[in-house]
Write an enzyme that holds these catalytic residues in place. Structure first.
Site, PDB file in Angstrom:
ATOM      1  N   ASP A  52       0.940  -1.156  -0.109  1.00 45.80           N
ATOM      2  CA  ASP A  52      -0.016  -0.027   0.048  1.00 45.80           C
ATOM      3  C   ASP A  52       0.914   1.379   0.193  1.00 45.80           C
ATOM      4  OD1 ASP A  52      -2.518  -1.248  -0.053  1.00 45.80           O
ATOM      5  OD2 ASP A  52      -2.944  -0.990   2.326  1.00 45.80           O
ATOM      6  N   HIS A  56      -3.096   5.792  -0.060  1.00 48.40           N
ATOM      7  CA  HIS A  56      -4.168   4.878  -0.119  1.00 48.40           C
ATOM      8  C   HIS A  56      -5.064   4.892   1.337  1.00 48.40           C
ATOM      9  CE1 HIS A  56      -6.938   1.350  -0.291  1.00 48.40           C
ATOM     10  NE2 HIS A  56      -6.147   0.772   0.646  1.00 48.40           N
ATOM     11  N   GLU A 174       0.369  -6.359   2.122  1.00 50.88           N
ATOM     12  CA  GLU A 174      -0.699  -7.449   2.177  1.00 50.88           C
ATOM     13  C   GLU A 174      -1.044  -8.537   1.351  1.00 50.88           C
ATOM     14  OE1 GLU A 174      -3.717  -3.582   4.058  1.00 50.88           O
ATOM     15  OE2 GLU A 174      -3.283  -3.827   1.868  1.00 50.88           O
TER      16      GLU A 174
HETATM   17 ZN   LIG Z   1      -4.207  -2.741   0.030  1.00 52.09          ZN
END
Ligand SMILES: [Zn+2]
Length: 212
Positions: A52, A56, A174
């Site tokens: 990320d 974001h 992630e």
């Molecule tokens: Zn993400």
């Protein structure tokens, strides 16, 4: 030896409800007589294993082309936290932190085991609590990886874990797959593409075994 901790990107790979699943448009195909095969990828940048960008989850945050690559390159530790998952008062599953004492590296990859099949969406995966993120930051952790689609449980719109990452500057990896990887220390390699203006990038995440 390398451990590939990247789920295969297929049209079956599940993404957050409302996000864009991956698809391939074939423009030219050698098997149909074209001189080359050429295809177009369409899909969310939060695809499978991904990093990320701060943009974001925080206003004015850096987009992914500015991501510091040394965050996702270097010593890391895989920790099984499946026994440290608790339910909050709001009914969300979060990882608690008794394992923190054993941390030795600035990158930590958490195996929750709560989203075992990347091709099957489930709502009941575990995330992180804001105090846990803050404690990791205090201990010098630069990057947290997790084997779920998000560091916040899916029901959460307030995104307390993402906000804690924004406050502390710790980075987020992630969607990695850790089921087959023994706990311990590795070298992490998970480089994002310099997609200008984008809020994340898929990565090919691998762990290299280190001699101890
Ligand atoms: Zn993400």
């Amino acid at each position: 030896m390398l451990h590939d901790i990247t789920p295969r990107i297929t049209s079956e790979l599940k993404v957050f409800p409302g996000d864009t699943p991956p698809s391939r448009e074939v423009l030219l195909d050698i098997d149909r007589g074209d001189h080359i095969t050429l295809s177009t990828l369409r899909g969310t940048v939060h695809l499978g294993a991904h990093v990320d960008a701060p943009s974001h989850y925080t206003p004015g945050g850096d987009s992914i082309e500015a991501f510091p690559l040394d965050r996702v390159l270097g010593p890391c530790q895989v920790v099984d936290v499946s026994g440290a998952i608790i339910e909050t008062e709001e009914g969300r599953l979060v990882v608690s932190g008794p394992w923190i004492e054993g941390l030795e590296t600035p990158r930590v990859l958490l195996r929750t085991g709560t989203h075992p099949d990347p091709d099957r969406w489930s709502e009941d995966f575990a995330g992180l609590s804001a105090p846990l993120v803050e404690e990791l930051a205090e201990r010098g952790v630069l990057l947290v990886g997790i084997d779920t689609p998000s560091v916040d449980p899916p029901s959460s719109k307030a995104l307390p874990a993402h906000q804690a990452f924004a406050r502390t500057g710790v980075s987020i990896l992630e969607g990695i797959t850790l089921a087959a990887v023994p706990e311990g220390r590795y070298e992490l390699i998970a480089l994002p593409l310099p997609l200008e203006g984008f809020d994340a990038s898929p990565v090919r995440a691998v762990l290299r075994e280190v001699s101890s």
